[in-house]
Every structure is written in C-alpha cells, then in structure tokens.
Write an enzyme that holds these catalytic residues in place. Structure first.
Site, PDB file in Angstrom:
ATOM      1  N   CYS A 265       0.947  -7.461  -9.381  1.00 43.87           N
ATOM      2  CA  CYS A 265       1.008  -6.441 -10.447  1.00 43.87           C
ATOM      3  C   CYS A 265       0.145  -6.747 -11.675  1.00 43.87           C
ATOM      4  O   CYS A 265      -0.588  -5.874 -12.150  1.00 43.87           O
ATOM      5  CB  CYS A 265       2.448  -6.275 -10.927  1.00 43.87           C
ATOM      6  SG  CYS A 265       3.669  -6.311  -9.623  1.00 43.87           S
TER       7      CYS A 265
ATOM      8  N   TYR B  63       0.094   1.454  -0.778  1.00 37.64           N
ATOM      9  CA  TYR B  63      -0.058   1.183  -2.201  1.00 37.64           C
ATOM     10  C   TYR B  63      -1.313   0.338  -2.467  1.00 37.64           C
ATOM     11  O   TYR B  63      -2.136   0.669  -3.301  1.00 37.64           O
ATOM     12  CB  TYR B  63       1.103   0.307  -2.676  1.00 37.64           C
ATOM     13  CG  TYR B  63       2.392   0.931  -3.106  1.00 37.64           C
ATOM     14  CD1 TYR B  63       2.662   1.129  -4.451  1.00 37.64           C
ATOM     15  CD2 TYR B  63       3.375   1.241  -2.185  1.00 37.64           C
ATOM     16  CE1 TYR B  63       3.884   1.630  -4.879  1.00 37.64           C
ATOM     17  CE2 TYR B  63       4.608   1.735  -2.596  1.00 37.64           C
ATOM     18  CZ  TYR B  63       4.857   1.928  -3.951  1.00 37.64           C
ATOM     19  OH  TYR B  63       6.060   2.409  -4.350  1.00 37.64           O
TER      20      TYR B  63
ATOM     21  N   HIS C 231       3.996  19.147 -27.596  1.00 31.82           N
ATOM     22  CA  HIS C 231       2.753  19.880 -27.391  1.00 31.82           C
ATOM     23  C   HIS C 231       1.635  19.322 -28.259  1.00 31.82           C
ATOM     24  O   HIS C 231       1.894  18.940 -29.393  1.00 31.82           O
ATOM     25  CB  HIS C 231       3.008  21.352 -27.748  1.00 31.82           C
ATOM     26  CG  HIS C 231       1.843  22.230 -27.471  1.00 31.82           C
ATOM     27  ND1 HIS C 231       1.468  22.602 -26.197  1.00 31.82           N
ATOM     28  CD2 HIS C 231       0.953  22.819 -28.317  1.00 31.82           C
ATOM     29  CE1 HIS C 231       0.399  23.387 -26.261  1.00 31.82           C
ATOM     30  NE2 HIS C 231       0.066  23.524 -27.532  1.00 31.82           N
TER      31      HIS C 231
ATOM     32  N   GLU D  24       4.454  18.106 -20.879  1.00 32.91           N
ATOM     33  CA  GLU D  24       5.300  19.217 -21.353  1.00 32.91           C
ATOM     34  C   GLU D  24       5.561  20.204 -20.218  1.00 32.91           C
ATOM     35  O   GLU D  24       6.553  20.930 -20.226  1.00 32.91           O
ATOM     36  CB  GLU D  24       4.668  19.914 -22.560  1.00 32.91           C
ATOM     37  CG  GLU D  24       3.385  20.675 -22.282  1.00 32.91           C
ATOM     38  CD  GLU D  24       2.820  21.333 -23.553  1.00 32.91           C
ATOM     39  OE1 GLU D  24       3.494  22.205 -24.109  1.00 32.91           O
ATOM     40  OE2 GLU D  24       1.712  20.952 -23.966  1.00 32.91           O
TER      41      GLU D  24
ATOM     42  N   GLU E 196      -4.717   1.519  -4.360  1.00 33.66           N
ATOM     43  CA  GLU E 196      -4.970   1.011  -5.712  1.00 33.66           C
ATOM     44  C   GLU E 196      -6.305   0.261  -5.758  1.00 33.66           C
ATOM     45  O   GLU E 196      -7.130   0.484  -6.653  1.00 33.66           O
ATOM     46  CB  GLU E 196      -3.831   0.087  -6.149  1.00 33.66           C
ATOM     47  CG  GLU E 196      -2.536   0.862  -6.413  1.00 33.66           C
ATOM     48  CD  GLU E 196      -1.394  -0.011  -6.904  1.00 33.66           C
ATOM     49  OE1 GLU E 196      -1.480  -1.249  -6.792  1.00 33.66           O
ATOM     50  OE2 GLU E 196      -0.404   0.558  -7.416  1.00 33.66           O
TER      51      GLU E 196
ATOM     52  N   GLY F 254      12.041 -12.604  -9.395  1.00 33.61           N
ATOM     53  CA  GLY F 254      13.468 -12.582  -9.082  1.00 33.61           C
ATOM     54  C   GLY F 254      14.100 -13.952  -9.232  1.00 33.61           C
ATOM     55  O   GLY F 254      15.159 -14.098  -9.867  1.00 33.61           O
TER      56      GLY F 254
ATOM     57  N   LYS G 113      -3.681  -7.124 -10.998  1.00 34.26           N
ATOM     58  CA  LYS G 113      -4.065  -5.781 -10.515  1.00 34.26           C
ATOM     59  C   LYS G 113      -4.185  -4.809 -11.684  1.00 34.26           C
ATOM     60  O   LYS G 113      -5.159  -4.082 -11.796  1.00 34.26           O
ATOM     61  CB  LYS G 113      -3.030  -5.315  -9.492  1.00 34.26           C
ATOM     62  CG  LYS G 113      -3.223  -3.952  -8.864  1.00 34.26           C
ATOM     63  CD  LYS G 113      -2.680  -2.775  -9.622  1.00 34.26           C
ATOM     64  CE  LYS G 113      -1.223  -2.787  -9.977  1.00 34.26           C
ATOM     65  NZ  LYS G 113      -0.296  -2.514  -8.911  1.00 34.26           N
TER      66      LYS G 113
ATOM     67  N   CYS H  93       3.925 -11.112  -8.414  1.00 36.59           N
ATOM     68  CA  CYS H  93       3.702 -10.164  -9.520  1.00 36.59           C
ATOM     69  C   CYS H  93       2.731 -10.722 -10.556  1.00 36.59           C
ATOM     70  O   CYS H  93       1.751 -10.079 -10.910  1.00 36.59           O
ATOM     71  CB  CYS H  93       5.031  -9.804 -10.179  1.00 36.59           C
ATOM     72  SG  CYS H  93       4.839  -8.835 -11.667  1.00 36.59           S
TER      73      CYS H  93
HETATM   74  P1  NDP Z   1       2.308  -0.442   2.570  1.00 41.30           P
HETATM   75  O1  NDP Z   1       3.416  -0.525   3.523  1.00 41.30           O
HETATM   76  O2  NDP Z   1       2.410   0.433   1.371  1.00 41.30           O
HETATM   77  O3  NDP Z   1       0.997   0.011   3.349  1.00 41.30           O
HETATM   78  C1  NDP Z   1       0.538  -0.636   4.507  1.00 41.30           C
HETATM   79  C2  NDP Z   1      -0.584   0.187   5.086  1.00 41.30           C
HETATM   80  O4  NDP Z   1      -1.177  -0.515   6.166  1.00 41.30           O
HETATM   81  C3  NDP Z   1      -0.119   1.525   5.641  1.00 41.30           C
HETATM   82  O5  NDP Z   1      -1.119   2.474   5.389  1.00 41.30           O
HETATM   83  C4  NDP Z   1       0.007   1.232   7.134  1.00 41.30           C
HETATM   84  O6  NDP Z   1      -0.160   2.369   7.933  1.00 41.30           O
HETATM   85  C5  NDP Z   1      -1.164   0.302   7.332  1.00 41.30           C
HETATM   86  N1  NDP Z   1      -1.062  -0.582   8.485  1.00 41.30           N
HETATM   87  C6  NDP Z   1      -0.040  -1.393   8.822  1.00 41.30           C
HETATM   88  N2  NDP Z   1      -0.348  -2.099   9.946  1.00 41.30           N
HETATM   89  C7  NDP Z   1      -1.573  -1.720  10.317  1.00 41.30           C
HETATM   90  C8  NDP Z   1      -2.430  -2.074  11.391  1.00 41.30           C
HETATM   91  N3  NDP Z   1      -2.069  -2.964  12.293  1.00 41.30           N
HETATM   92  N4  NDP Z   1      -3.641  -1.470  11.474  1.00 41.30           N
HETATM   93  C9  NDP Z   1      -4.015  -0.559  10.547  1.00 41.30           C
HETATM   94  N5  NDP Z   1      -3.250  -0.184   9.509  1.00 41.30           N
HETATM   95  C10 NDP Z   1      -2.046  -0.758   9.400  1.00 41.30           C
HETATM   96  O7  NDP Z   1       1.991  -1.940   2.182  1.00 41.30           O
HETATM   97  P2  NDP Z   1       1.122  -2.577   1.035  1.00 41.30           P
HETATM   98  O8  NDP Z   1       0.698  -3.875   1.590  1.00 41.30           O
HETATM   99  O9  NDP Z   1       0.099  -1.647   0.504  1.00 41.30           O
HETATM  100  O10 NDP Z   1       2.187  -2.816  -0.109  1.00 41.30           O
HETATM  101  C11 NDP Z   1       3.354  -3.577   0.187  1.00 41.30           C
HETATM  102  C12 NDP Z   1       4.471  -3.219  -0.737  1.00 41.30           C
HETATM  103  O11 NDP Z   1       4.229  -3.788  -1.997  1.00 41.30           O
HETATM  104  C13 NDP Z   1       4.613  -1.730  -1.008  1.00 41.30           C
HETATM  105  O12 NDP Z   1       5.379  -1.085  -0.042  1.00 41.30           O
HETATM  106  C14 NDP Z   1       5.270  -1.733  -2.348  1.00 41.30           C
HETATM  107  O13 NDP Z   1       6.659  -1.852  -2.156  1.00 41.30           O
HETATM  108  C15 NDP Z   1       4.727  -2.969  -3.013  1.00 41.30           C
HETATM  109  N6  NDP Z   1       3.641  -2.621  -3.956  1.00 41.30           N
HETATM  110  C16 NDP Z   1       3.944  -1.870  -5.036  1.00 41.30           C
HETATM  111  C17 NDP Z   1       2.966  -1.523  -5.938  1.00 41.30           C
HETATM  112  C18 NDP Z   1       3.318  -0.674  -7.107  1.00 41.30           C
HETATM  113  O14 NDP Z   1       4.497  -0.547  -7.425  1.00 41.30           O
HETATM  114  N7  NDP Z   1       2.347  -0.066  -7.780  1.00 41.30           N
HETATM  115  C19 NDP Z   1       1.588  -1.976  -5.776  1.00 41.30           C
HETATM  116  C20 NDP Z   1       1.375  -2.756  -4.589  1.00 41.30           C
HETATM  117  C21 NDP Z   1       2.375  -3.062  -3.727  1.00 41.30           C
HETATM  118  P3  NDP Z   1       1.061   3.367   8.249  1.00 41.30           P
HETATM  119  O15 NDP Z   1       1.404   4.030   6.966  1.00 41.30           O
HETATM  120  O16 NDP Z   1       0.496   4.260   9.285  1.00 41.30           O
HETATM  121  O17 NDP Z   1       2.175   2.481   8.762  1.00 41.30           O
END
Ligand code: NDP
Length: 453
Positions: free
Chosen positions: A49, A179, A436, A441, A183, A16, A52, A44
């Site tokens: 990204c 995410y 196809h 599709e 992943e 950004g 990854k 990123c």
């Molecule tokens: P997310 O918010 O997607 O996931 C966080 C996970 O951690 C959730 O499962 C959450 O549980 C859990 N969690 C949070 N706090 C605790 C805790 N104290 N104890 C146990 N579990 C916990 O965050 P990520 O870090 O995976 O990714 C961050 C952001 O980065 C994403 O939201 C996305 O916007 C971006 N991203 C995008 C990608 C893509 O476009 N392919 C790839 C990677 C990241 P719960 O759901 O229960 O809150």
C-alpha cells in the site's frame, strides 16, 4: 506466575501482528514476544500500500503538467527520474520501518529478527535456534505474490520486485486483471512505461460492480494502456531485447519486462502448522473461526494468512478483536460486513457494499447512477468521465451498495461508507444537502432510478 515465557507470541511484524502485539502489551500489560523474518511493517508498509500509493502520486503528475498548461500556467515537464524518486521512496520506507520498530519497543514487546515455526501448541522455534513458549500464539504472516505454474515463469517480476527496480522498463506486459494488475498498469503508464495487459477473463476487476469496472477499463484504454481480455501467456523466454512472449491469441511479442499480478497466497508454508493440528484450507489459508481462533485453541491467526478479506485495515481490526477477546475478556467476533475499499487506478474506484449484480440476485432493487465529465478535467479538455452509483433495496430503501469511479474516489467512499455502515436509506442520502460544486454532490441529488429489477 505463568509457566510460559510469554503471554503472547506473535509471528509476523506486519500491520495486523504489530497492532495486536503492541495493544496486548501496552494496554493489557501482557508479556509479548514477536518474530519477523524480513522487515517490520510487512506487505502494506514495505512492499504494498505505502510505496504503491507514493508511486500513484508520482504517476499523476504527467496529467497535472498538461492540465496546468490548460489552466494557463507555463509549465515545462521533463522525463521522470526513477532513480531520484525511488531513492526517496526507499528512504521513506526505512523511516516507517523505524517507527514500527519503535512502536513495539515503546510498548515493551520483545522483538526477534528471525523466522519462527511452530513446534507445538505453545512453542515456537526461531531460526536463531531458540525456542520460546507462550500461552497464546498469533500467526500474522501475511501473503506473497504467486506466479502462474508455467515454464520460465520465474522470468516474470511480481509486485515485490517493482519497488526494487534499478530502472523503469520501456515496455511492460502485466498479466492479470485484479487490484494489483490494474493499479500498476495505471502507475507505470503514468510514469511513461509502454504498458500492455493480458487478463484471462472478459473484463478487469472481477467481482466489482460491472458498470464501475467497465468505466475504469474504458478510461484505462483511452489513456493508452493496451488491454487484452481473454488473454494469457502460453510460452515465454529470454531473447535479445527482453522477454519473448507467445500469447493465447497467437501473437508473439518482446517486452522489456513481464509482471505477473496473478494473485497472492497465504504465507503458511513450512511452518509446521499441519503437524500440530492447525488446518489449512484452500490455497494454504489458515482456517479460523469468527474470533480468529484455529482448531488448536491456543493458536490464532489474523490478516492475509487467513485469506478472508485481504486488506490492511481489516487485518488491524482482526488484531484488535483478537486482543479484546483473549486479553480483554470480551469475546469479539470480527465484523467483515460493509468494508469499503478503493482501487487506485486512474481514475480511482471506490466501493462499499453490494454490486448491482449481487444485489439484484438477492432482492428487488433500484439503481441510481450518473456519469459525467467532471469540471476540472473537462475544462482542461480531457474526456475523463466519472460515475456515482447507489444500489437501493426496493423494500427497505436501504442503500446496499455505493460505487464511485472518479479522481479521489478512495477519499469519497470512506465518507459514504459511514452512512452505509449505519444503514442509511436513499431518502436519508437525499435529506443531506449537497456540497457544491463537487463531484460527490451527485450522491445526494440523484432523483430517479435509472433501472429497477
Ligand atoms: P486479485 O485476486 O485481485 O487478482 C488476481 C488476478 O490474476 C485476477 O485477474 C485473476 O484472474 C488473475 N489470475 C489468477 N491466476 C492466474 C493465472 N494462472 N493466469 C492468468 N491470470 C491469473 O489479486 P491481486 O494479486 O491483484 O491482489 C491480491 C489482494 O490484495 C486483493 O484481492 C486485495 O484484497 C489486496 N489488494 C488491495 C489493494 C487495495 O485495497 N487498493 C491493492 C492491492 C491488493 P480471474 O479474475 O479470472 O481469477
């Protein structure tokens, strides 16, 4: 003649910040400075990204070797050489960082390899001791992974650490179900690591379409990832053989490594923001209006530090909208509606618009969905299933959401996203002749709804 050193000073050299800086300087002739305390390219390019996705590519070869044999090739696969791959990956990141630096230089942006904090509404202080004034300041400092608050949490890795591993562990416990957790579970499993996952909810990928995330979870389990819902770590410590973990399920186990993928936090700390009147919200996110402007009129913020929609292309668009608003004289609000995204699990999930559950809570809908074994992997004897789903408004016939679970779902959802952003109806999808034989599709050939509400 301006009273300031710069028209714009950008803090943060990620996707950004770099975009905003070089467009403001290159296209609008603004005098721009930019400070970056770490590496250009940001999350990123350097620790997100890009590396990854390279790891995703590396990890899919394991299946490809087996599939090749099923397709009649004589192929011998050997062990994965992390050292060899990681060296090439890091060299590629160095190359990309160089490109980012050049882009800034070529547009006339003055770079400072330093940490910047704010002194007042128009002044930044650099860790070199210098102070710089600017008519506008743009904060684009991104976010960072966070560990849960518990004793010994520092024993666990976070996503930044994965790219710097000296060797791949034999076993890894991934905590979280978002995410990053999903992943990396697929990537590391594909590279031969014995992966377990503890996530505290009932299912992975909270917030995504239930049916889609259910299929991803089922396929991850089938592939051999040991997944535990409703599970967290109670205690952890270093013991012989790795990290000992006691879980909420009462089980004790030793893993080579533990990896916390438990969310990210905005990088807004210790920058002097609140002292000068910039409000921080939940989790430290900088509060901004639709033009990415903070409560201090000369200070703007974009990207993950604002915790709106934490995706690289969104940060870039926020940067472009900021430049148009401030330097182009064209107030441009940021459009966060109908942003398509993909989760690079195996299989991938691509999604745009509302989940079935969110759409049903909003209005009467019809759901068109199909799940099947795709030709390519079915022929190779694999049980992989894919899913295509359209969520349609009963009243307007507009497609409110599209969810794809399939290899290359990320590529497919980019295309479907165009139609959905244009407001296409189900009938317009149907008017589109199928390509196809493809998996996608099915998106234009689903005749009857499987459910309606
Ligand atoms: P997310 O918010 O997607 O996931 C966080 C996970 O951690 C959730 O499962 C959450 O549980 C859990 N969690 C949070 N706090 C605790 C805790 N104290 N104890 C146990 N579990 C916990 O965050 P990520 O870090 O995976 O990714 C961050 C952001 O980065 C994403 O939201 C996305 O916007 C971006 N991203 C995008 C990608 C893509 O476009 N392919 C790839 C990677 C990241 P719960 O759901 O229960 O809150």
């Amino acid at each position: 003649m301006s009273d300031f050193d710069y028209d714009l000073f950008v803090i943060g050299g990620g996707s950004g910040g770099v975009r905003a800086a070089r467009v403001a300087a290159g296209e609008y002739g603004a005098k721009v400075g930019l400070a970056e305390e770490s590496r250009y390219g940001g999350t990123c390019v350097i620790r997100g990204c890009v590396p990854k996705k390279l790891m995703v590519f590396a990890s899919t070869y394991r299946d490809s070797f087996q599939d090749a044999r099923d397709y009649g090739w004589e192929v011998n696969d050997g062990p994965f050489d992390w050292h060899n791959f990681a060296g090439k990956m890091r060299a590629e990141l160095d190359r990309l960082e160089g490109i980012y630096r050049n882009l800034l230089d070529n547009s006339g942006v003055e770079k400072f390899d330093a940490r910047a904090t704010l002194k007042d509404a128009h002044t930044v202080k650099l860790s070199t001791g210098e102070e710089k004034t600017a008519k506008h300041i743009l904060i684009a400092t991104g976010g960072r992974p966070v560990r849960p608050e518990m004793e010994n949490a520092e024993l666990g890795l976070v996503s930044d650490d994965i790219f710097d591993l000296e060797a791949l562990p034999r076993s890894m416990l991934i905590v979280g179900g978002g995410y990053i957790a999903c992943e990396f579970a697929c990537i590391l499993h594909g590279l031969g690591v014995d992966v377990s996952m503890y996530f505290r909810g009932g299912q992975i990928l909270n917030g995504f379409d239930d049916e889609a995330r259910g299929l991803v979870a089922e396929q991850m389990r089938t592939r051999g990832i040991d997944m535990h819902s409703g599970a967290s770590i109670l205690e952890m410590e270093t013991r012989e053989g790795g990290t000992w973990v006691k879980s909420t399920m009462g089980k004790e186990k030793i893993f080579d490594k533990v990896f916390f993928a438990t969310g990210r936090a905005p990088n807004s700390n210790d920058m002097g923001l609140e002292d000068i009147g910039v409000a921080l919200g939940r989790n430290g996110a900088i509060e901004v209006n639709e033009y990415s402007q903070t409560g201090v009129p000369s200070i703007y913020a974009i990207g993950d530090v604002t915790d709106r929609l934490n995706l690289t292309p969104v940060a870039i668009r926020e940067g472009m909208a900021f430049v148009k608003t401030v330097f182009g004289g064209e107030p441009t609000p940021v459009d966060h509606d109908l942003v398509a995204s993909a989760v690079f699990t195996q299989p991938e999930m691509g999604t745009v618009g509302l989940s079935e559950e969110d759409a049903a809570a909003q209005e009467a809908i019809e759901v068109y969905a199909t799940s099947f074994k795709p030709m390519q992997t079915a022929f190779a004897g694999r049980d992989d299933r894919v899913m295509m789903k359209l969520v349609v408004s009963k009243e307007t016939r507009v497609v409110l959401g599209c969810h794809i679970v399939a290899p290359q779902a990320g590529e497919m959802i980019q295309m479907a996203g165009i139609a959905i952003k244009m407001g296409a109806t189900k009938e317009q999808f149907d008017q589109t002749c199928a390509v196809h034989p493809t998996m996608s599709e099915e998106l234009v050939t689903m005749r009857n709804p499987v459910r309606d509400t």
